[in-house]
Structure formats: C-alpha cells, structure tokens
Design a protein around this motif. Structure first.
Motif, PDB file in Angstrom:
ATOM      1  N   ILE A  89      39.351  32.018  36.929  1.00 54.80           N
ATOM      2  CA  ILE A  89      39.688  33.419  37.191  1.00 54.80           C
ATOM      3  C   ILE A  89      40.190  33.581  38.614  1.00 54.80           C
ATOM      4  CG2 ILE A  89      37.899  34.192  35.582  1.00 54.80           C
ATOM      5  CD1 ILE A  89      36.409  35.220  38.220  1.00 54.80           C
ATOM      6  N   ASN A  90      40.833  34.707  38.844  1.00 56.00           N
ATOM      7  CA  ASN A  90      41.139  35.162  40.196  1.00 56.00           C
ATOM      8  C   ASN A  90      40.286  36.382  40.484  1.00 56.00           C
ATOM      9  OD1 ASN A  90      43.062  33.231  40.818  1.00 56.00           O
ATOM     10  ND2 ASN A  90      44.776  34.481  40.112  1.00 56.00           N
TER      11      ASN A  90
ATOM     12  N   THR B 143      40.658  38.678  37.086  1.00 56.11           N
ATOM     13  CA  THR B 143      41.763  38.503  36.141  1.00 56.11           C
ATOM     14  C   THR B 143      41.806  37.037  35.732  1.00 56.11           C
ATOM     15  OG1 THR B 143      43.357  38.075  37.911  1.00 56.11           O
ATOM     16  CG2 THR B 143      43.137  40.368  37.144  1.00 56.11           C
ATOM     17  N   ILE B 144      42.442  36.752  34.597  1.00 53.06           N
ATOM     18  CA  ILE B 144      42.614  35.362  34.178  1.00 53.06           C
ATOM     19  C   ILE B 144      43.610  34.700  35.117  1.00 53.06           C
ATOM     20  CG2 ILE B 144      43.349  33.821  32.328  1.00 53.06           C
ATOM     21  CD1 ILE B 144      42.560  35.931  30.319  1.00 53.06           C
ATOM     22  N   ALA B 145      43.216  33.603  35.705  1.00 53.37           N
ATOM     23  CA  ALA B 145      44.095  32.893  36.633  1.00 53.37           C
ATOM     24  C   ALA B 145      45.197  32.171  35.867  1.00 53.37           C
ATOM     25  CB  ALA B 145      43.290  31.900  37.462  1.00 53.37           C
TER      26      ALA B 145
ATOM     27  N   ALA C 298      43.128  41.813  33.066  1.00 47.96           N
ATOM     28  CA  ALA C 298      41.888  42.240  33.725  1.00 47.96           C
ATOM     29  C   ALA C 298      40.669  41.877  32.882  1.00 47.96           C
ATOM     30  CB  ALA C 298      41.921  43.743  33.978  1.00 47.96           C
ATOM     31  N   LEU C 299      39.593  41.474  33.587  1.00 44.54           N
ATOM     32  CA  LEU C 299      38.345  41.070  32.942  1.00 44.54           C
ATOM     33  C   LEU C 299      37.180  41.860  33.526  1.00 44.54           C
ATOM     34  CD1 LEU C 299      38.845  37.187  33.210  1.00 44.54           C
ATOM     35  CD2 LEU C 299      39.330  38.604  31.196  1.00 44.54           C
TER      36      LEU C 299
END
Length: 263
Positions: free
Chosen positions: A126-127, A134-136, A205-206
C-alpha cells in the motif's frame, strides 16, 4: 286355574326374554367414498445444457476422479513449455480444487485451502497509512508471473485438455452439491462474471477497520471474491487476464459438431 296362570306367566316371560335377546339387524356403515390421492409431482427436470461439450474419444480410459492426481501430474506439464507452471500449481486433488475454486469466485470469500494455485508471493503493498491508504502500483508486480504463465498456454490446447478430462470436472462439480448441474455452464457463467469486474483507475482508496484492508468504496467492497482478485492485481494485469478469459470463453462455448444443425 293356577295352571293357566303359570302357563300364561311362562308365555309372557318367554315373550319378554325374546324381546330382550333377539338379534338386532346389523348396522351397515357405508364407507366414505375414497378420494383419489393427488398425483405425485413429476421429478425435477434436468437443467438444459446451455453449453454442451464435445464428445471426446480416447484409446485410454479416463482415471477415476479420486485417483486422477498422477494423471494430472503427467499431463499438465505438456500444456506449457515453461515448466514453472507446475511449480505454481497444487496438483494434489487438482480437479476438485479447480472446480471448487471456480464455483467460489462469484461468492464473497475464496478459501485458500481449496485453491489449485500457490499463494501469490509477497505482502499486500500500500501507499500511505491506515487512515489514508491506497493500493500501491508496485502491488501489481506480485501477480505478473502468474499472468504470464496463463498467457503462454495456448487457449485451444487448454480447452482440448479440459474437454478430454471433462467427465472428471463434471463429477467433481456434482459431488460439490450440484447433482443435476453442468460444470461447463457454470464455468461460462463465472467467466462472464469475472469479465464484468470493474476496471479501476489508480489510486484505489482503502480503509483498515480491523486486520485486513477493505475498499473504501462500499460498492467495490461488496464485489465478489473473483472480481476483487482482478481489481487487486492492477489494471494492466486485469486487462491481460480478461483478454485470456475471452479466448477461453470462445473455445469452451463452440457448438460441438455432433449437435450442430443438420448433423
């Protein structure tokens, strides 16, 4: 006169005794008319086969499903010149694993214990942080080798393998709890479902309410396990997988010659 009295009393007693003990006529009870039982409902009809598979002939009989592992171990390496394919697969109980996994892809969860493929290496990338994640883009790299292994298998060759061993896949599907189901119809249905997976644009987005990351968008989080896999592997990988799925879809929905019009 007393004799007349005695005789009269005797006659009266006899009449009275007969009145008390004479046989009553039997009461005949007419049985109620028997109503015919309702006809038994007809047995459920076999579902129509929407996508029949061609009949395959072979000089060698197929193995029994429960003893088919050795056959799979001998046949699967021939599907690809890249022998790392075998290392990526779990060949113990392979047919049952394939069927159970495909059937589960439209549901909310996919248990790792039933999958025919080794776990994707590495950790989810992730970032950001737990509050703004967010998913990297680098997360897609974990899937690229698996995508490549699928792409190098010729779709017509894969379909021929599948059709040849189809009775095993069909038995595994019915053993799974679909005694009247047809696995090829289910496979086509699942492929159509996967092709409908959303095509996400970065960044995705997570949120992390507990242990695992979830999609911040409730509509994305409500998607099936199979669609989430495609969403998680990155847009480019997902596009390549979908292209391969379209090829496979075309191969397994071809009308068998034996059922073609005029045959």
């Amino acid at each position: 006169w007393w004799m007349i009295l005695v005789a009269g009393a005797g006659v009266f007693g006899l009449i009275a005794w007969n009145a008390m003990h004479r046989a009553e006529p039997p009461v005949v009870v007419q049985p109620a008319p028997r109503s015919e039982p309702p006809p038994a409902p007809p047995p459920p009809a076999e579902p129509e086969i929407r996508h029949p598979v061609p009949g395959m002939t072979s000089v060698k009989p197929l193995p029994a499903l429960d003893t088919s592992d050795s056959t799979m171990q001998g046949e699967i390496p021939g599907l690809s010149a890249d022998q790392s394919l075998v290392k990526a697969l779990i060949l113990q109980g392979f047919v049952r694993r394939v069927v159970a996994t495909i059937d589960s892809l439209t549901g909310p969860k996919l248990a790792s214990r039933i999958q025919p493929v080794q776990r994707v290496p590495g950790a989810f990338v992730i970032n950001g942080n737990n509050e703004h994640a967010t998913i990297a883009p680098d997360n897609a790299d974990r899937y690229t080798n698996y995508v490549r292994l699928l792409e190098v298998i010729a779709s017509d060759k894969l379909a021929a393998f599948y059709f040849h061993y189809y009775p095993l896949f069909q038995q595994a599907y019915r053993d799974l709890g679909y005694p009247k189901g047809h696995f090829n119809d289910r496979l086509v249905e699942v492929i159509d479902h996967l092709l409908a997976a959303p095509e996400l644009k970065s960044p995705v987005a997570l949120v992390r309410p507990k242990v695992f990351y979830l999609y911040a968008d409730p509509e994305l989080e409500a998607k099936s396990a199979g669609q989430k896999i495609l969403m998680r592997m990155g847009a480019e990988n997902a596009g390549r997988i979908k292209a391969k799925l379209r090829e496979i879809h075309s191969e397994i929905t071809k009308k068998p010659a034996a059922t073609a019009k005029g045959k």
